[in-house]
Design an enzyme around this catalytic site. Structure first.
Site, PDB file in Angstrom:
ATOM      1  NE  ARG A 166      -3.544  -2.299   2.612  1.00 11.00           N
ATOM      2  CZ  ARG A 166      -3.862  -2.932   3.730  1.00 11.00           C
ATOM      3  NH1 ARG A 166      -3.418  -2.485   4.892  1.00 11.00           N
ATOM      4  NH2 ARG A 166      -4.629  -4.002   3.697  1.00 11.00           N
ATOM      5  NE  ARG A 259      -7.243  -0.741   5.761  1.00 12.82           N
ATOM      6  CZ  ARG A 259      -7.027  -2.019   6.040  1.00 12.82           C
ATOM      7  NH1 ARG A 259      -6.578  -2.366   7.236  1.00 12.82           N
ATOM      8  NH2 ARG A 259      -7.274  -2.957   5.159  1.00 12.82           N
ATOM      9  NE  ARG A 270      -8.390  -6.718   1.864  1.00 14.02           N
ATOM     10  CZ  ARG A 270      -7.207  -6.864   2.457  1.00 14.02           C
ATOM     11  NH1 ARG A 270      -7.107  -6.737   3.750  1.00 14.02           N
ATOM     12  NH2 ARG A 270      -6.132  -7.127   1.762  1.00 14.02           N
TER      13      ARG A 270
HETATM   14  N1  GDP Z   1      -1.412 -16.612   7.978  1.00  8.61           N
HETATM   15  C1  GDP Z   1      -0.897 -15.401   7.889  1.00  8.61           C
HETATM   16  N2  GDP Z   1      -1.691 -14.338   7.799  1.00  8.61           N
HETATM   17  C2  GDP Z   1      -1.108 -13.120   7.739  1.00  8.61           C
HETATM   18  C3  GDP Z   1       0.268 -12.925   7.785  1.00  8.61           C
HETATM   19  N3  GDP Z   1       0.537 -11.603   7.712  1.00  8.61           N
HETATM   20  C4  GDP Z   1      -0.653 -10.993   7.636  1.00  8.61           C
HETATM   21  N4  GDP Z   1      -1.656 -11.903   7.660  1.00  8.61           N
HETATM   22  C5  GDP Z   1      -3.098 -11.686   7.634  1.00  8.61           C
HETATM   23  O1  GDP Z   1      -3.495 -11.406   6.324  1.00  8.61           O
HETATM   24  C6  GDP Z   1      -4.673 -10.634   6.363  1.00  8.61           C
HETATM   25  C7  GDP Z   1      -4.563  -9.497   5.387  1.00  8.61           C
HETATM   26  O2  GDP Z   1      -3.559  -8.600   5.781  1.00  8.61           O
HETATM   27  P1  GDP Z   1      -3.351  -7.225   5.022  1.00  8.61           P
HETATM   28  O3  GDP Z   1      -3.294  -7.477   3.547  1.00  8.61           O
HETATM   29  O4  GDP Z   1      -2.196  -6.517   5.632  1.00  8.61           O
HETATM   30  O5  GDP Z   1      -4.733  -6.462   5.245  1.00  8.61           O
HETATM   31  P2  GDP Z   1      -5.469  -5.913   6.566  1.00  8.61           P
HETATM   32  O6  GDP Z   1      -5.619  -7.007   7.560  1.00  8.61           O
HETATM   33  O7  GDP Z   1      -6.766  -5.496   6.014  1.00  8.61           O
HETATM   34  O8  GDP Z   1      -4.668  -4.775   7.082  1.00  8.61           O
HETATM   35  C8  GDP Z   1      -4.866 -10.200   7.804  1.00  8.61           C
HETATM   36  O9  GDP Z   1      -5.841 -11.034   8.389  1.00  8.61           O
HETATM   37  C9  GDP Z   1      -3.531 -10.478   8.438  1.00  8.61           C
HETATM   38  O10 GDP Z   1      -3.663 -10.819   9.812  1.00  8.61           O
HETATM   39  C10 GDP Z   1       1.095 -14.089   7.899  1.00  8.61           C
HETATM   40  O11 GDP Z   1       2.309 -14.041   7.954  1.00  8.61           O
HETATM   41  N5  GDP Z   1       0.463 -15.282   7.946  1.00  8.61           N
HETATM   42  N1  ADP Z   2     -11.745   1.299  17.845  1.00  4.66           N
HETATM   43  C1  ADP Z   2     -11.769   1.906  16.677  1.00  4.66           C
HETATM   44  N2  ADP Z   2     -12.748   2.775  16.390  1.00  4.66           N
HETATM   45  C2  ADP Z   2     -12.799   3.378  15.172  1.00  4.66           C
HETATM   46  N3  ADP Z   2     -11.913   3.200  14.183  1.00  4.66           N
HETATM   47  C3  ADP Z   2     -10.918   2.330  14.408  1.00  4.66           C
HETATM   48  C4  ADP Z   2     -10.791   1.646  15.655  1.00  4.66           C
HETATM   49  N4  ADP Z   2      -9.694   0.851  15.583  1.00  4.66           N
HETATM   50  C5  ADP Z   2      -9.165   1.037  14.346  1.00  4.66           C
HETATM   51  N5  ADP Z   2      -9.882   1.922  13.648  1.00  4.66           N
HETATM   52  C6  ADP Z   2      -9.662   2.352  12.244  1.00  4.66           C
HETATM   53  O1  ADP Z   2     -10.144   1.311  11.424  1.00  4.66           O
HETATM   54  C7  ADP Z   2      -9.347   1.168  10.249  1.00  4.66           C
HETATM   55  C8  ADP Z   2      -8.833  -0.267  10.163  1.00  4.66           C
HETATM   56  O2  ADP Z   2      -7.859  -0.471  11.199  1.00  4.66           O
HETATM   57  P1  ADP Z   2      -6.561  -1.333  10.955  1.00  4.66           P
HETATM   58  O3  ADP Z   2      -5.730  -1.197  12.172  1.00  4.66           O
HETATM   59  O4  ADP Z   2      -5.955  -1.000   9.650  1.00  4.66           O
HETATM   60  O5  ADP Z   2      -7.216  -2.811  10.868  1.00  4.66           O
HETATM   61  P2  ADP Z   2      -6.579  -4.238  10.558  1.00  4.66           P
HETATM   62  O6  ADP Z   2      -5.117  -4.137  10.766  1.00  4.66           O
HETATM   63  O7  ADP Z   2      -7.248  -5.153  11.526  1.00  4.66           O
HETATM   64  O8  ADP Z   2      -6.956  -4.540   9.146  1.00  4.66           O
HETATM   65  C9  ADP Z   2      -8.242   2.193  10.350  1.00  4.66           C
HETATM   66  O9  ADP Z   2      -8.580   3.306   9.557  1.00  4.66           O
HETATM   67  C10 ADP Z   2      -8.208   2.545  11.852  1.00  4.66           C
HETATM   68  O10 ADP Z   2      -7.787   3.878  12.046  1.00  4.66           O
END
Ligand code: GDP
Ligand code: ADP
Length: 383
Positions: A166, A259, A270
């Protein structure tokens, strides 16, 4: 096997120099160091005593960065202890795995002779923390707060992924962005603790990602999906498992959209996967704790409470290990059932180092392709 058998004889080994010979069963393992910078530092050759033939195995695992000379002794039928000389004490303990389950598995996959190195680590380290939950629930936000507030206490396990970065993501910090062929190769070589196909990409945790954080004396945080959590649960890594839930599905969708990092199609994917993940969060024996991320600050406080609730303790490491930056020159003196005695080479304690150390191997855990933890060490002094 790839490598040419260089001029090599047990007589040369017997003279000491840079090699050690260790008998295990009907094989002699000769462990030496390479002078050639382009080759891995540790060279292993195996002599079949009955056949009198040499085999050069593939050496897997992390290798020491500095190898000058070493002493070695069998621990059991599965592994050999190696003590490197001329490096700091906490860098000097290594295991050569010759017939552990990992080595057997790799031998089968590769169809050639395989051994693996594993670094020995004093103490067990704190249990890593696995954090799972649907995309957009706030895992990354919670973890980032924890890292910012406690930079010396927690370290992030940087996963590998085949998805594109990203805008604000940095390679090697948020993820190791990688090609599919590379991650497939590394997975087949046993370098990954777990991996999963998530939202159309491969994500995986390398063993090195977790071990390097623990090596720094920090507690490792893994942000992985539910499939990954399941794999880690089934692995030998002892961790605590936390699932973060949204207050409602509508709020999850709102956060994911706000986000603004995904296309509509990716958001839909997702959200579909989120339902399945939420269903699985109740799987018996999978997660130790569920955290609802409604108000961010309240959720963060609860997370901090959980992280001090588990029973893992800081390791007490004796002063001479903490001061182990000085060059150590211990060699193996003797072995009994569970302890190996190491003697300072000059027999004179230098800078307060113990002249005799007992290395207790009775509670080892882990092993190749990761570290071998649980070593205990005590000084036996002085006469
Ligand atoms: N199994 C596995 N899942 C992962 C790993 N790293 C990230 N993820 C998971 O992949 C999913 C997608 O991650 P990401 O593309 O960063 O998107 P986000 O969770 O929406 O921020 C999330 O559920 C993460 O917890 C890994 O090393 N192994
Ligand atoms: N408790 C909360 N209330 C409102 N917004 C939140 C909260 N926790 C996270 N966010 C927002 O929600 C979005 C997704 O959070 P993020 O940490 O990227 O989620 P994940 O890593 O689980 O995918 C971000 O824009 C973050 O700032």
């Amino acid at each position: 096997m790839g490598e040419e058998a260089v001029e090599f004889s047990v007589e040369k080994v017997a003279k000491g120099c840079k090699q050690s010979a260790v008998d295990v069963g009907d094989k002699t393992f000769v462990i030496g160091s390479s002078d050639d910078d382009s080759k891995p530092p540790v060279i292993v050759k195996i002599l079949g005593k009955r056949t009198q033939t040499w085999v050069v195995p593939t050496v897997l695992g992390t290798q020491p960065t500095l190898t000058k000379s070493q002493s070695a002794i069998p621990v059991n039928d599965e592994k050999i202890l190696i003590i490197e000389k001329g490096v700091p004490l906490n860098e000097s303990i290594w295991f050569l795995e010759i017939d552990t389950p990992f080595v057997k598995q790799q031998r089968k996959i590769k169809g050639t002779e395989v051994v693996s190195l594993s670094k020995g680590v004093i103490g067990v380290g704190q249990k890593p923390v696995v954090i799972s939950g649907p995309s957009g629930v706030g895992k990354g936000t919670l973890i980032a707060k924890l890292m910012k507030d406690y930079p010396s206490k927690f370290g992030f396990s940087v996963s590998h992924t085949t998805r594109s970065p990203r805008e604000k993501e940095i390679d090697g910090v948020h993820y190791h962005f990688t090609e599919r062929s590379k991650i497939d190769k590394d997975i087949s070589e046993g370098k990954f603790l777990e991996f999963a196909h998530v939202h159309g990409n491969v994500y995986g945790t390398s063993i090195e990602a977790v071990e390097s954080v623990t090596d720094e004396g920090k507690r490792c945080i893994l942000d992985i999906d539910v499939q990954g959590a399941r794999s880690v649960r089934a692995s030998s890594l002892e961790a605590i498992f936390i699932f973060v839930c949204p207050p409602s599905f509508e709020e999850l969708e709102k956060r994911l959209r706000a986000r603004g990092t995904e296309t509509e199609e990716q958001i839909q994917k997702r959200l579909r996967n989120a339902r399945a993940e939420l269903d699985q969060s109740n799987s018996p024996g999978l997660f130790d704790h569920l955290l609802v991320n409604d108000d961010l600050e309240a959720c963060y406080e609860n997370l901090k409470k959980l992280l001090t609730l588990d029973d893992s303790q800081e390791d007490s490491i004796d002063f001479y290990i903490k001061d182990g930056k000085q060059t150590a020159s211990y060699s193996i003196m003797s072995k009994n059932d569970s302890e190996i005695l190491l003697q300072f080479e000059t027999n004179e304690a230098k800078n307060g180092a113990a002249s005799l150390l007992a290395l207790d191997l009775s509670s080892l855990s882990g092993g190749a392709p990761g570290r071998t933890r649980g070593l205990k060490i005590r000084s036996i002094n002085s006469f």
